[in-house]
Design an enzyme around this catalytic site. Structure first.
Site, PDB file in Angstrom:
ATOM      1  N   GLY A   1     -14.273   6.515   5.591  1.00  8.13           N
ATOM      2  CA  GLY A   1     -13.361   7.653   5.699  1.00  8.13           C
ATOM      3  C   GLY A   1     -13.414   8.271   7.072  1.00  8.13           C
TER       4      GLY A   1
ATOM      5  CD  GLU B   1      -2.598   1.386   2.561  1.00  4.13           C
ATOM      6  OE1 GLU B   1      -3.410   0.474   2.780  1.00  4.13           O
ATOM      7  OE2 GLU B   1      -2.442   2.367   3.316  1.00  4.13           O
TER       8      GLU B   1
HETATM    9  P1  FAD Z   1     -17.419   1.654   8.136  1.00  6.93           P
HETATM   10  O1  FAD Z   1     -17.236   0.267   7.692  1.00  6.93           O
HETATM   11  O2  FAD Z   1     -18.536   2.414   7.551  1.00  6.93           O
HETATM   12  O3  FAD Z   1     -17.663   1.696   9.697  1.00  6.93           O
HETATM   13  C1  FAD Z   1     -16.682   1.890  10.688  1.00  6.93           C
HETATM   14  C2  FAD Z   1     -17.219   1.391  12.005  1.00  6.93           C
HETATM   15  O4  FAD Z   1     -18.374   2.122  12.370  1.00  6.93           O
HETATM   16  C3  FAD Z   1     -17.654  -0.068  11.975  1.00  6.93           C
HETATM   17  O5  FAD Z   1     -16.572  -0.925  12.180  1.00  6.93           O
HETATM   18  C4  FAD Z   1     -18.677  -0.083  13.049  1.00  6.93           C
HETATM   19  O6  FAD Z   1     -18.048  -0.142  14.306  1.00  6.93           O
HETATM   20  C5  FAD Z   1     -19.328   1.259  12.942  1.00  6.93           C
HETATM   21  N1  FAD Z   1     -20.515   1.274  12.071  1.00  6.93           N
HETATM   22  C6  FAD Z   1     -20.680   1.997  10.948  1.00  6.93           C
HETATM   23  N2  FAD Z   1     -21.901   1.803  10.443  1.00  6.93           N
HETATM   24  C7  FAD Z   1     -22.517   0.942  11.261  1.00  6.93           C
HETATM   25  C8  FAD Z   1     -23.804   0.361  11.278  1.00  6.93           C
HETATM   26  N3  FAD Z   1     -24.702   0.624  10.344  1.00  6.93           N
HETATM   27  N4  FAD Z   1     -24.092  -0.485  12.279  1.00  6.93           N
HETATM   28  C9  FAD Z   1     -23.206  -0.758  13.225  1.00  6.93           C
HETATM   29  N5  FAD Z   1     -21.962  -0.234  13.274  1.00  6.93           N
HETATM   30  C10 FAD Z   1     -21.640   0.606  12.304  1.00  6.93           C
HETATM   31  N6  FAD Z   1      -9.147   6.427   5.401  1.00  6.93           N
HETATM   32  C11 FAD Z   1      -9.017   7.352   4.425  1.00  6.93           C
HETATM   33  O7  FAD Z   1      -9.460   8.489   4.596  1.00  6.93           O
HETATM   34  N7  FAD Z   1      -8.420   7.041   3.236  1.00  6.93           N
HETATM   35  C12 FAD Z   1      -7.940   5.807   2.970  1.00  6.93           C
HETATM   36  O8  FAD Z   1      -7.424   5.546   1.893  1.00  6.93           O
HETATM   37  C13 FAD Z   1      -8.046   4.797   3.994  1.00  6.93           C
HETATM   38  N8  FAD Z   1      -7.595   3.537   3.791  1.00  6.93           N
HETATM   39  C14 FAD Z   1      -7.797   2.579   4.752  1.00  6.93           C
HETATM   40  C15 FAD Z   1      -7.379   1.259   4.517  1.00  6.93           C
HETATM   41  C16 FAD Z   1      -7.596   0.259   5.463  1.00  6.93           C
HETATM   42  C17 FAD Z   1      -7.181  -1.175   5.155  1.00  6.93           C
HETATM   43  C18 FAD Z   1      -8.210   0.578   6.706  1.00  6.93           C
HETATM   44  C19 FAD Z   1      -8.427  -0.483   7.762  1.00  6.93           C
HETATM   45  C20 FAD Z   1      -8.611   1.888   6.961  1.00  6.93           C
HETATM   46  C21 FAD Z   1      -8.421   2.894   5.999  1.00  6.93           C
HETATM   47  N9  FAD Z   1      -8.835   4.212   6.212  1.00  6.93           N
HETATM   48  C22 FAD Z   1      -8.680   5.161   5.216  1.00  6.93           C
HETATM   49  C23 FAD Z   1      -9.421   4.613   7.500  1.00  6.93           C
HETATM   50  C24 FAD Z   1     -10.951   4.504   7.493  1.00  6.93           C
HETATM   51  O9  FAD Z   1     -11.487   5.464   6.605  1.00  6.93           O
HETATM   52  C25 FAD Z   1     -11.430   4.764   8.915  1.00  6.93           C
HETATM   53  O10 FAD Z   1     -11.062   3.706   9.750  1.00  6.93           O
HETATM   54  C26 FAD Z   1     -12.881   5.115   9.067  1.00  6.93           C
HETATM   55  O11 FAD Z   1     -13.056   5.634  10.375  1.00  6.93           O
HETATM   56  C27 FAD Z   1     -13.840   3.954   8.920  1.00  6.93           C
HETATM   57  O12 FAD Z   1     -13.921   3.508   7.655  1.00  6.93           O
HETATM   58  P2  FAD Z   1     -14.669   2.103   7.353  1.00  6.93           P
HETATM   59  O13 FAD Z   1     -14.766   1.972   5.889  1.00  6.93           O
HETATM   60  O14 FAD Z   1     -14.092   1.025   8.131  1.00  6.93           O
HETATM   61  O15 FAD Z   1     -16.111   2.483   7.952  1.00  6.93           O
END
Ligand code: FAD
Length: 319
Positions: free
Chosen positions: A108, A17
């Site tokens: 995000g 990455e």
């Molecule tokens: P989601 O999957 O939407 O949710 C995060 C958490 O919120 C869930 O784990 C859960 O606890 C809770 N949640 C959300 N919706 C619900 C629901 N309906 N019901 C119950 N619980 C819920 N950030 C960037 O800005 N740019 C990047 O390129 C980037 N790359 C990343 C790559 C990886 C491999 C990882 C692990 C993270 C990355 N991030 C990046 C950080 C990420 O954007 C943050 O961790 C963000 O806070 C959550 O994104 P997510 O897609 O996991 O969120």
């Protein structure tokens, strides 16, 4: 090709990455480094997306160049909050036109300087919304990856740093919803306790998450950076790691050597469990990632085109 295919094979595969550098020189340096790293045959490389679309144009330029000029299977990260849907679709249409089939669909974090993420009007609130949107609008064109959190997402971890069983299980149930909505692969948040990761994989399997789960490995490069990152992500740090780092924390070379040693041991344990995929958070640096893969016998030293100062027998941490 979709990256989940390589993750399902019998061969051990690894991926790198990167993030978009801030300057033009930085971008050129990154591509030189990437060319050298791609010579080792990663199954894919991915590029991050600045929260709220802050790096949108650059991320798109970089991913196009990765896929079509560096010629490595490429994945673009895409966040969906603090951004109108049109901007998301523009990004997806652009990569589709350029033959890029892999997206890491994310919610995000809040953009720099803000402490909450925002769902724009008519926009999305979580990664699940983005996965659903991508499947509804683009069918099965994209291979969709989502983020998984072996210790639960930091937002739901209480102040004492320990997620209760209920919090952890809710987080897993939500991850399953992302997979059921169409995600093909999970990449995990960084972790330093390998048992926590292996338990997470097992727990995912118990609730019927069957797609590949790829461990995200971040080699420790620098003591302060390590503390900052693990603090931000609320990552558990095993006592022996703190004990090993404490006496060497001001010696950057020794910290790097320890990071390589630790990363190697973590990966060995993961591979010994039968998992065949490793994802390296390179932070745009090549040495630690390549040294770990070399220690594991996954890449050949003869293909490394630079001298190897990090392999000097510096101290006890040399593997
Ligand atoms: P989601 O999957 O939407 O949710 C995060 C958490 O919120 C869930 O784990 C859960 O606890 C809770 N949640 C959300 N919706 C619900 C629901 N309906 N019901 C119950 N619980 C819920 N950030 C960037 O800005 N740019 C990047 O390129 C980037 N790359 C990343 C790559 C990886 C491999 C990882 C692990 C993270 C990355 N991030 C990046 C950080 C990420 O954007 C943050 O961790 C963000 O806070 C959550 O994104 P997510 O897609 O996991 O969120």
């Amino acid at each position: 090709e979709k990256i989940q295919e390589a993750a399902k094979g019998d061969r051990v595969v690894f991926s790198f990455e990167f993030f978009p550098p801030k300057t033009e020189d930085g971008v050129e340096n990154l591509f030189e480094r990437m060319e050298r790293m791609v010579a080792h045959n990663p199954s894919f490389c991915d590029i991050t997306w600045g929260a709220g679309g802050s790096t949108a144009d650059l991320t798109l330029e970089i991913v196009k160049r990765m896929q079509n000029m560096v010629c490595v299977e490429s994945m673009m990260h895409l966040t969906c909050t603090n951004m109108p849907v049109e901007k998301i679709d523009h990004a997806l249409d652009t990569i589709k036109t350029n033959g890029i089939q892999n997206v890491l669909a994310l919610r995000g974090d809040p953009p720099h300087g803000q402490d909450k993420f925002v769902q724009v009007e008519g926009g999305f609130a979580c990664a699940l919304d983005l996965v659903k949107h991508m499947r509804a609008k683009y069918g099965d064109y994209f291979g969709i990856t989502v983020a998984g959190y072996p210790e639960a997402h930091p937002d739901v971890i209480p102040a004492n740093g320990i997620a209760t069983k209920e919090i952890y299980e809710n987080d897993l149930a939500y991850l399953k919803r992302k997979v059921d909505a169409g995600a093909d692969l999970i990449i995990t948040q960084l972790f330093y306790d390998t048992d926590v990761f292996l338990k997470f994989v097992n727990d995912c399997r118990q609730i019927g998450i069957n797609c590949p789960i790829v461990p995200g490995i971040m080699p420790i490069n620098n003591y302060k950076g390590f503390l900052r990152m693990t603090g931000f992500c609320k990552t558990k740090i095993p006592e022996e790691i703190m004990a090993a780092l404490e006496p060497i924390k001001d010696n950057e070379e020794a910290v790097k050597a320890y990071g390589i040693h630790l990363g190697t041991e973590m990966c060995k344990k993961i591979l010994a469990s039968g998992i065949k995929t490793l994802h390296l958070y390179t932070l745009n640096m090549e040495k630690s990632a390549l040294a770990i893969l070399m220690n594991l016998g996954l890449i050949e030293e003869s293909k490394i085109s630079r001298p190897l100062p990090w392999r000097r027998p510096t101290n006890v941490f040399r593997v």
